[in-house]
Design a protein around this motif. Structure first.
Motif, PDB file in Angstrom:
ATOM      1  N   ALA A  13       1.155  -1.202   0.194  1.00 28.34           N
ATOM      2  CA  ALA A  13      -0.129   0.392  -0.071  1.00 28.34           C
ATOM      3  C   ALA A  13       1.156   1.064  -0.267  1.00 28.34           C
ATOM      4  O   ALA A  13       0.622   2.179   0.990  1.00 28.34           O
ATOM      5  CB  ALA A  13      -0.858  -0.115   1.379  1.00 28.34           C
ATOM      6  N   PRO A  14       1.648   1.767  -1.269  1.00 27.83           N
ATOM      7  CA  PRO A  14       2.475   2.632  -0.932  1.00 27.83           C
ATOM      8  C   PRO A  14       2.056   4.242  -0.945  1.00 27.83           C
ATOM      9  O   PRO A  14       3.169   5.328  -0.741  1.00 27.83           O
ATOM     10  CB  PRO A  14       3.170   2.725  -1.696  1.00 27.83           C
ATOM     11  CG  PRO A  14       3.036   1.851  -3.028  1.00 27.83           C
ATOM     12  CD  PRO A  14       1.747   0.960  -2.321  1.00 27.83           C
ATOM     13  N   GLN A  15       0.573   3.955  -1.403  1.00 37.55           N
ATOM     14  CA  GLN A  15       0.740   5.519  -1.488  1.00 37.55           C
ATOM     15  C   GLN A  15      -0.254   5.750  -0.276  1.00 37.55           C
ATOM     16  O   GLN A  15       0.318   7.022   0.755  1.00 37.55           O
ATOM     17  CB  GLN A  15      -0.555   5.653  -2.273  1.00 37.55           C
ATOM     18  CG  GLN A  15      -0.562   4.803  -3.608  1.00 37.55           C
ATOM     19  CD  GLN A  15      -1.072   5.242  -5.397  1.00 37.55           C
ATOM     20  OE1 GLN A  15      -2.019   4.808  -4.561  1.00 37.55           O
ATOM     21  NE2 GLN A  15      -1.164   5.606  -6.001  1.00 37.55           N
ATOM     22  N   ALA A  16      -0.402   4.848   0.579  1.00 36.75           N
ATOM     23  CA  ALA A  16      -0.739   5.025   1.831  1.00 36.75           C
ATOM     24  C   ALA A  16       0.203   5.409   2.984  1.00 36.75           C
ATOM     25  O   ALA A  16       0.440   6.579   3.752  1.00 36.75           O
ATOM     26  CB  ALA A  16      -1.608   3.867   2.090  1.00 36.75           C
ATOM     27  N   TYR A  17       0.930   4.247   2.343  1.00 35.42           N
ATOM     28  CA  TYR A  17       2.441   4.530   3.583  1.00 35.42           C
ATOM     29  C   TYR A  17       2.922   6.213   3.226  1.00 35.42           C
ATOM     30  O   TYR A  17       3.425   6.689   4.257  1.00 35.42           O
ATOM     31  CB  TYR A  17       3.252   3.356   3.149  1.00 35.42           C
ATOM     32  CG  TYR A  17       4.670   3.854   3.603  1.00 35.42           C
ATOM     33  CD1 TYR A  17       4.605   3.571   5.010  1.00 35.42           C
ATOM     34  CD2 TYR A  17       5.696   4.622   3.657  1.00 35.42           C
ATOM     35  CE1 TYR A  17       6.065   3.405   5.802  1.00 35.42           C
ATOM     36  CE2 TYR A  17       7.316   4.592   3.946  1.00 35.42           C
ATOM     37  CZ  TYR A  17       7.018   4.142   5.307  1.00 35.42           C
ATOM     38  OH  TYR A  17       8.830   4.106   5.191  1.00 35.42           O
ATOM     39  N   LYS A  18       2.705   6.726   1.790  1.00 36.13           N
ATOM     40  CA  LYS A  18       3.363   7.792   1.572  1.00 36.13           C
ATOM     41  C   LYS A  18       2.335   8.978   2.170  1.00 36.13           C
ATOM     42  O   LYS A  18       3.468   9.806   2.514  1.00 36.13           O
ATOM     43  CB  LYS A  18       3.546   7.849   0.046  1.00 36.13           C
ATOM     44  CG  LYS A  18       4.972   6.886  -0.645  1.00 36.13           C
ATOM     45  CD  LYS A  18       4.764   7.571  -2.119  1.00 36.13           C
ATOM     46  CE  LYS A  18       6.207   6.654  -2.311  1.00 36.13           C
ATOM     47  NZ  LYS A  18       5.544   6.481  -3.840  1.00 36.13           N
ATOM     48  N   ALA A  19       1.387   8.228   1.739  1.00 35.46           N
ATOM     49  CA  ALA A  19       0.573  10.307   2.929  1.00 35.46           C
ATOM     50  C   ALA A  19       0.408   9.788   3.933  1.00 35.46           C
ATOM     51  O   ALA A  19       0.874  11.029   4.306  1.00 35.46           O
ATOM     52  CB  ALA A  19      -0.955   9.483   2.349  1.00 35.46           C
ATOM     53  N   MET A  20       0.945   8.650   5.224  1.00 38.87           N
ATOM     54  CA  MET A  20       0.890   8.633   6.307  1.00 38.87           C
ATOM     55  C   MET A  20       2.804   9.293   6.585  1.00 38.87           C
ATOM     56  O   MET A  20       2.631   9.864   7.748  1.00 38.87           O
ATOM     57  CB  MET A  20       1.144   7.245   7.081  1.00 38.87           C
ATOM     58  CG  MET A  20      -0.469   6.631   6.851  1.00 38.87           C
ATOM     59  SD  MET A  20       0.001   4.841   7.345  1.00 38.87           S
ATOM     60  CE  MET A  20       0.302   4.940   9.455  1.00 38.87           C
ATOM     61  N   ALA A  21       3.541   9.296   5.753  1.00 37.72           N
ATOM     62  CA  ALA A  21       5.135   9.744   6.082  1.00 37.72           C
ATOM     63  C   ALA A  21       4.970  10.594   5.482  1.00 37.72           C
ATOM     64  O   ALA A  21       5.473  11.853   5.789  1.00 37.72           O
ATOM     65  CB  ALA A  21       5.712   9.153   5.138  1.00 37.72           C
ATOM     66  N   GLY A  22       4.231  11.814   4.438  1.00 26.95           N
ATOM     67  CA  GLY A  22       4.007  12.969   4.313  1.00 26.95           C
ATOM     68  C   GLY A  22       3.155  13.345   5.316  1.00 26.95           C
ATOM     69  O   GLY A  22       3.349  15.062   6.293  1.00 26.95           O
TER      70      GLY A  22
END
Length: 155
Positions: A13-22
């Motif tokens: 779930a890379p987009q969700a991970y990137k959103a959380m990191a953002g």
């Protein structure tokens, strides 16, 4: 207990991970300060039993020059005098939000924040707590592994 990793969720779930990191990156620029954010994140991770996040935030605090006795005493912050009033208000709020099913985030805990934080900082602190709880749920649920590493020498 089986501690084998379950799924590489950040890859699946890379987009969700990137959103959380953002969100975390946005909070890093807040007026709360990195040390307070890491203290709160460590305390939330202790409550949730996320070994990966406990290790990471303790190491982050050590790298910032945080005192080892304060890190060791964070779990018992109610019983020691090592934390100032601002930190205590933040830690109390973090505990209230993390255990919201039991606490219902009482007005007394919220009002204590007002003496030390402006409204924007209260909102940011609340998002820090919410995000840490999300990270902990992924870390515990997917069994993120703690890698054995020597402690870095603090200059």
């Amino acid at each position: 207990m089986n501690t084998a990793p379950r799924l590489p969720w950040h890859q699946l779930a890379p987009q969700a991970y990137k959103a959380m990191a953002g969100v975390n990156a946005a909070l890093a620029g807040s007026g709360l300060g990195k040390k307070l954010i890491d203290l709160v994140q460590l305390r939330v991770s202790q409550i949730n039993g996320c070994a990966y996040c406990v290790d990471m935030h303790a190491r982050d605090l050590l790298a910032q020059g945080e005192d080892m006795q304060r890190i060791n005493s964070l779990q018992t912050w109610h019983e020691v005098s090592f934390f100032d009033a601002r930190e205590r208000a933040a830690l109390q709020w973090a505990e209230s939000l993390t255990q919201v099913a039991a606490t219902h985030a009482p007005d007394a805990d919220f009002e204590q924040l007002r003496s030390h934080f402006d409204e924007r900082e209260i909102a940011e602190l609340s998002v820090v707590v919410a995000m840490m709880n999300a990270w902990n749920r992924m870390g515990v649920g997917m069994r993120n592994q703690v890698m054995r590493m020597p402690l870095q020498a603090v200059a």
